[in-house]
Design a protein around this motif. Structure first.
Motif, PDB file in Angstrom:
ATOM      1  N   PRO A  37      21.182  -9.983  -3.049  1.00 56.50           N
ATOM      2  CA  PRO A  37      22.095  -8.841  -2.827  1.00 56.50           C
ATOM      3  C   PRO A  37      21.741  -7.638  -3.701  1.00 56.50           C
ATOM      4  O   PRO A  37      21.922  -6.483  -3.284  1.00 56.50           O
ATOM      5  CB  PRO A  37      23.468  -9.413  -3.207  1.00 56.50           C
ATOM      6  N   LEU A  38      21.225  -7.919  -4.897  1.00 56.00           N
ATOM      7  CA  LEU A  38      20.855  -6.819  -5.801  1.00 56.00           C
ATOM      8  C   LEU A  38      19.637  -6.072  -5.279  1.00 56.00           C
ATOM      9  O   LEU A  38      19.573  -4.845  -5.350  1.00 56.00           O
ATOM     10  CB  LEU A  38      20.591  -7.377  -7.203  1.00 56.00           C
ATOM     11  N   PHE A  39      18.645  -6.819  -4.751  1.00 53.45           N
ATOM     12  CA  PHE A  39      17.469  -6.161  -4.167  1.00 53.45           C
ATOM     13  C   PHE A  39      17.889  -5.281  -2.995  1.00 53.45           C
ATOM     14  O   PHE A  39      17.413  -4.148  -2.841  1.00 53.45           O
ATOM     15  CB  PHE A  39      16.451  -7.206  -3.681  1.00 53.45           C
ATOM     16  N   LEU A  94       0.827  -1.210   0.000  1.00 51.58           N
ATOM     17  CA  LEU A  94       0.000   0.000   0.000  1.00 51.58           C
ATOM     18  C   LEU A  94       0.863   1.263   0.000  1.00 51.58           C
ATOM     19  O   LEU A  94       0.502   2.271  -0.603  1.00 51.58           O
ATOM     20  CB  LEU A  94      -0.925   0.003   1.221  1.00 51.58           C
ATOM     21  N   ASN A  95       1.997   1.203   0.685  1.00 49.66           N
ATOM     22  CA  ASN A  95       2.888   2.371   0.770  1.00 49.66           C
ATOM     23  C   ASN A  95       3.867   2.450  -0.394  1.00 49.66           C
ATOM     24  O   ASN A  95       4.657   3.399  -0.474  1.00 49.66           O
ATOM     25  CB  ASN A  95       3.682   2.327   2.089  1.00 49.66           C
ATOM     26  N   CYS A  96       3.822   1.473  -1.281  1.00 47.53           N
ATOM     27  CA  CYS A  96       4.761   1.418  -2.409  1.00 47.53           C
ATOM     28  C   CYS A  96       4.546   2.599  -3.355  1.00 47.53           C
ATOM     29  O   CYS A  96       3.424   2.859  -3.797  1.00 47.53           O
ATOM     30  CB  CYS A  96       4.580   0.100  -3.152  1.00 47.53           C
ATOM     31  N   GLN A  97       5.626   3.300  -3.665  1.00 48.17           N
ATOM     32  CA  GLN A  97       5.551   4.426  -4.587  1.00 48.17           C
ATOM     33  C   GLN A  97       5.805   4.002  -6.035  1.00 48.17           C
ATOM     34  O   GLN A  97       5.612   4.788  -6.961  1.00 48.17           O
ATOM     35  CB  GLN A  97       6.568   5.497  -4.184  1.00 48.17           C
ATOM     36  N   GLY A  98       6.253   2.765  -6.199  1.00 45.53           N
ATOM     37  CA  GLY A  98       6.499   2.236  -7.541  1.00 45.53           C
ATOM     38  C   GLY A  98       5.497   1.161  -7.890  1.00 45.53           C
ATOM     39  O   GLY A  98       4.297   1.347  -7.745  1.00 45.53           O
ATOM     40  N   ARG A  99       6.019   0.011  -8.313  1.00 51.79           N
ATOM     41  CA  ARG A  99       5.145  -1.102  -8.687  1.00 51.79           C
ATOM     42  C   ARG A  99       5.554  -2.341  -7.907  1.00 51.79           C
ATOM     43  O   ARG A  99       6.605  -2.373  -7.271  1.00 51.79           O
ATOM     44  CB  ARG A  99       5.266  -1.371 -10.185  1.00 51.79           C
ATOM     45  N   VAL A 100       4.691  -3.348  -7.960  1.00 53.60           N
ATOM     46  CA  VAL A 100       5.018  -4.635  -7.357  1.00 53.60           C
ATOM     47  C   VAL A 100       5.634  -5.510  -8.442  1.00 53.60           C
ATOM     48  O   VAL A 100       5.059  -5.682  -9.514  1.00 53.60           O
ATOM     49  CB  VAL A 100       3.770  -5.314  -6.770  1.00 53.60           C
ATOM     50  N   VAL A 101       6.811  -6.040  -8.164  1.00 55.91           N
ATOM     51  CA  VAL A 101       7.514  -6.914  -9.099  1.00 55.91           C
ATOM     52  C   VAL A 101       7.498  -8.325  -8.518  1.00 55.91           C
ATOM     53  O   VAL A 101       7.990  -8.547  -7.405  1.00 55.91           O
ATOM     54  CB  VAL A 101       8.973  -6.462  -9.317  1.00 55.91           C
ATOM     55  N   VAL A 102       6.915  -9.254  -9.235  1.00 56.91           N
ATOM     56  CA  VAL A 102       6.809 -10.635  -8.761  1.00 56.91           C
ATOM     57  C   VAL A 102       7.821 -11.484  -9.518  1.00 56.91           C
ATOM     58  O   VAL A 102       7.986 -11.342 -10.737  1.00 56.91           O
ATOM     59  CB  VAL A 102       5.388 -11.191  -8.966  1.00 56.91           C
ATOM     60  N   THR A 103       8.514 -12.367  -8.788  1.00 59.27           N
ATOM     61  CA  THR A 103       9.497 -13.233  -9.431  1.00 59.27           C
ATOM     62  C   THR A 103       9.452 -14.626  -8.818  1.00 59.27           C
ATOM     63  O   THR A 103       9.055 -14.801  -7.659  1.00 59.27           O
ATOM     64  CB  THR A 103      10.918 -12.644  -9.333  1.00 59.27           C
ATOM     65  N   GLY A 104       9.841 -15.600  -9.589  1.00 57.55           N
ATOM     66  CA  GLY A 104       9.850 -16.982  -9.125  1.00 57.55           C
ATOM     67  C   GLY A 104      10.300 -17.879 -10.261  1.00 57.55           C
ATOM     68  O   GLY A 104      10.163 -17.536 -11.435  1.00 57.55           O
ATOM     69  N   GLN A 122      13.050  -0.929  -9.743  1.00 57.46           N
ATOM     70  CA  GLN A 122      13.525   0.338  -9.187  1.00 57.46           C
ATOM     71  C   GLN A 122      13.497   0.282  -7.666  1.00 57.46           C
ATOM     72  O   GLN A 122      12.840  -0.574  -7.059  1.00 57.46           O
ATOM     73  CB  GLN A 122      12.640   1.486  -9.688  1.00 57.46           C
ATOM     74  N   SER A 123      14.171   1.232  -7.045  1.00 54.50           N
ATOM     75  CA  SER A 123      14.231   1.264  -5.579  1.00 54.50           C
ATOM     76  C   SER A 123      12.861   1.497  -4.953  1.00 54.50           C
ATOM     77  O   SER A 123      12.618   1.106  -3.804  1.00 54.50           O
ATOM     78  CB  SER A 123      15.200   2.351  -5.118  1.00 54.50           C
ATOM     79  N   SER A 124      11.967   2.137  -5.698  1.00 58.87           N
ATOM     80  CA  SER A 124      10.630   2.431  -5.168  1.00 58.87           C
ATOM     81  C   SER A 124       9.674   1.245  -5.290  1.00 58.87           C
ATOM     82  O   SER A 124       8.536   1.312  -4.833  1.00 58.87           O
ATOM     83  CB  SER A 124      10.037   3.631  -5.911  1.00 58.87           C
ATOM     84  N   ASP A 125      10.147   0.157  -5.898  1.00 63.51           N
ATOM     85  CA  ASP A 125       9.295  -1.020  -6.097  1.00 63.51           C
ATOM     86  C   ASP A 125       9.318  -1.942  -4.878  1.00 63.51           C
ATOM     87  O   ASP A 125      10.224  -1.891  -4.047  1.00 63.51           O
ATOM     88  CB  ASP A 125       9.759  -1.819  -7.321  1.00 63.51           C
ATOM     89  N   VAL A 126       8.294  -2.787  -4.802  1.00 58.99           N
ATOM     90  CA  VAL A 126       8.253  -3.879  -3.823  1.00 58.99           C
ATOM     91  C   VAL A 126       8.347  -5.178  -4.601  1.00 58.99           C
ATOM     92  O   VAL A 126       7.631  -5.377  -5.586  1.00 58.99           O
ATOM     93  CB  VAL A 126       6.952  -3.852  -3.000  1.00 58.99           C
ATOM     94  N   VAL A 127       9.239  -6.051  -4.172  1.00 63.74           N
ATOM     95  CA  VAL A 127       9.431  -7.339  -4.841  1.00 63.74           C
ATOM     96  C   VAL A 127       8.750  -8.439  -4.034  1.00 63.74           C
ATOM     97  O   VAL A 127       8.894  -8.504  -2.806  1.00 63.74           O
ATOM     98  CB  VAL A 127      10.928  -7.675  -4.993  1.00 63.74           C
ATOM     99  N   GLY A 168      17.638  -1.291  -2.719  1.00 61.92           N
ATOM    100  CA  GLY A 168      16.787  -0.686  -1.692  1.00 61.92           C
ATOM    101  C   GLY A 168      15.322  -1.032  -1.842  1.00 61.92           C
ATOM    102  O   GLY A 168      14.476  -0.452  -1.145  1.00 61.92           O
ATOM    103  N   SER A 169      14.998  -1.978  -2.723  1.00 61.35           N
ATOM    104  CA  SER A 169      13.606  -2.402  -2.900  1.00 61.35           C
ATOM    105  C   SER A 169      13.161  -3.234  -1.701  1.00 61.35           C
ATOM    106  O   SER A 169      13.926  -4.060  -1.194  1.00 61.35           O
ATOM    107  CB  SER A 169      13.456  -3.245  -4.175  1.00 61.35           C
ATOM    108  N   LYS A 170      11.952  -3.027  -1.240  1.00 61.00           N
ATOM    109  CA  LYS A 170      11.397  -3.849  -0.170  1.00 61.00           C
ATOM    110  C   LYS A 170      11.110  -5.244  -0.722  1.00 61.00           C
ATOM    111  O   LYS A 170      10.726  -5.398  -1.884  1.00 61.00           O
ATOM    112  CB  LYS A 170      10.130  -3.227   0.395  1.00 61.00           C
ATOM    113  N   LEU A 171      11.286  -6.263   0.131  1.00 54.41           N
ATOM    114  CA  LEU A 171      11.150  -7.646  -0.319  1.00 54.41           C
ATOM    115  C   LEU A 171      10.119  -8.402   0.523  1.00 54.41           C
ATOM    116  O   LEU A 171      10.205  -8.411   1.761  1.00 54.41           O
ATOM    117  CB  LEU A 171      12.495  -8.358  -0.246  1.00 54.41           C
ATOM    118  N   ILE A 172       9.169  -9.023  -0.152  1.00 54.37           N
ATOM    119  CA  ILE A 172       8.215  -9.939   0.472  1.00 54.37           C
ATOM    120  C   ILE A 172       8.512 -11.332  -0.078  1.00 54.37           C
ATOM    121  O   ILE A 172       8.569 -11.525  -1.295  1.00 54.37           O
ATOM    122  CB  ILE A 172       6.758  -9.550   0.125  1.00 54.37           C
TER     123      ILE A 172
END
Length: 322
Positions: free
Chosen positions: A112-114, A41-51, A90-95, A118-122
């Motif tokens: 290490p790249l995340f 909700l506080n994310c200023q960018g986008r949500v990036v999903v990976t797997g 981007q740093s403003s994204d949540v992964v 500075g991207s938040k990680l879930i």
């Protein structure tokens, strides 16, 4: 092939195992889940999903569900991220990173790249003590006691729980944002779903000269000619710009059953006064519900106390609202 194999028993067993795995998720909707929702909700960018692998397929679906319910999201393949696609993050994204083991090399190599970015990680894993879980700002436990696969190898129950956890996230965020049906429609403009959610009554109603109209002192036989000529199965009854009522095929059947003389009777004697009306700005789907609830086939559209149009069940059908 064993022709005696019990396919029904096998299928039911799979459903029971996956059902139990989903039930076991409920107590895991906890503070970590709240943290994950707040991060998004506080994310200023986008949500990036990976797997990777099957988790990647589930991640793709989670990203699509988030994007269609008000949370900008997209999927990045972890292998491709290591070869240039990290530039999409981007740093403003949540992964959101998925891995049942929490140790998938293609995913953990990105940690290490995340962190550097500075991207938040879930994380969404089946192992709370894994590398991926420990590195995350919020970890969602999707672990299962047993895969539905009898070898306990093929991702089955674990992918189901990951998918359900993703849906839980998306819907919690949808509700928190106050996301509406109209908002949803803008993400789904094509096909019947978009038509149901975007079309308004004014888009499909009959207006102007198309509106069948007679006055209260018009004979029933003359009114029937208007009904036939306009082809809507009804006519409005108006006087000095005011709506007095409506006359439909149903009113005609009732009048005939009562032995009314169609040549001598006035339309005001057989019309339905205080008829159901709607508004031009209303969603067509809502007007359809009015018709269904009232068991009627037509609605008069009113604007500023005057008749603006007529919409029928046939109009709903033609527009694909039904």
């Amino acid at each position: 092939m064993n022709n005696e194999f019990d396919f029904i028993q096998s299928g039911q067993r799979t459903i029971e195992l996956e059902q139990q795995a989903v039930i076991d998720l409920k107590p895991r909707i906890d503070d970590a889940f709240v943290t994950a929702c707040q991060l998004i909700l506080n994310c200023q960018g986008r949500v990036v999903v990976t797997g990777m692998g099957k988790s990647g397929h589930i991640g793709n679906k989670i990203a699509a569900t988030l994007a269609s319910t008000g949370t900008p999201a997209f999927f990045v393949h972890p292998g491709e991220a290591s070869h240039g696609d990290m530039g999409m993050i981007q740093s403003s994204d949540v992964v959101i990173a998925l891995s049942n083991s929490g140790e998938s090399g293609e995913v953990t190599s990105l940690l290490p790249l995340f962190k550097r970015l500075g991207s938040k990680l879930i994380s969404m894993t089946g192992n709370p003590d894994s590398s991926l879980a420990r590195a995350a700002d919020a970890h969602l436990n999707t672990g299962v006691e047993q895969e539905a696969c009898p070898l306990d190898l093929a991702p089955t129950s674990s992918t189901t729980t990951a998918l359900v956890m993703g849906d839980a996230l998306a819907i919690a965020l949808l509700e928190a944002r106050g996301f509406t049906a109209e908002d949803f429609a803008f993400s789904h403009p094509g096909g019947s779903l978009g038509r149901r959610l975007l079309l308004k009554v004014e888009d499909i109603m009959h207006a102007g000269e198309q509106i069948p109209t007679v006055t209260p002192d018009t004979s029933m036989s003359e009114a029937l000619l208007v009904v036939t000529s306009k082809g809507l199965g009804m006519t409005t009854i108006q006087e000095k710009g005011q709506l007095n009522g409506i006359f439909t095929d149903g009113d005609l059947r009732r009048a005939v059953d009562q032995g009314v003389d169609i040549h001598s009777a006035k339309i005001s004697d057989v019309m339905t006064a205080n008829c159901k009306t709607t508004e031009p700005g209303l969603l067509a789907a809502e007007a359809l519900k009015q018709m269904q609830d009232g068991s009627i086939n037509a609605l008069v559209v009113m604007q500023d106390d005057t008749v603006a149009g007529v919409v029928t069940m046939h109009d709903m059908l033609r527009a694909g609202v039904i």
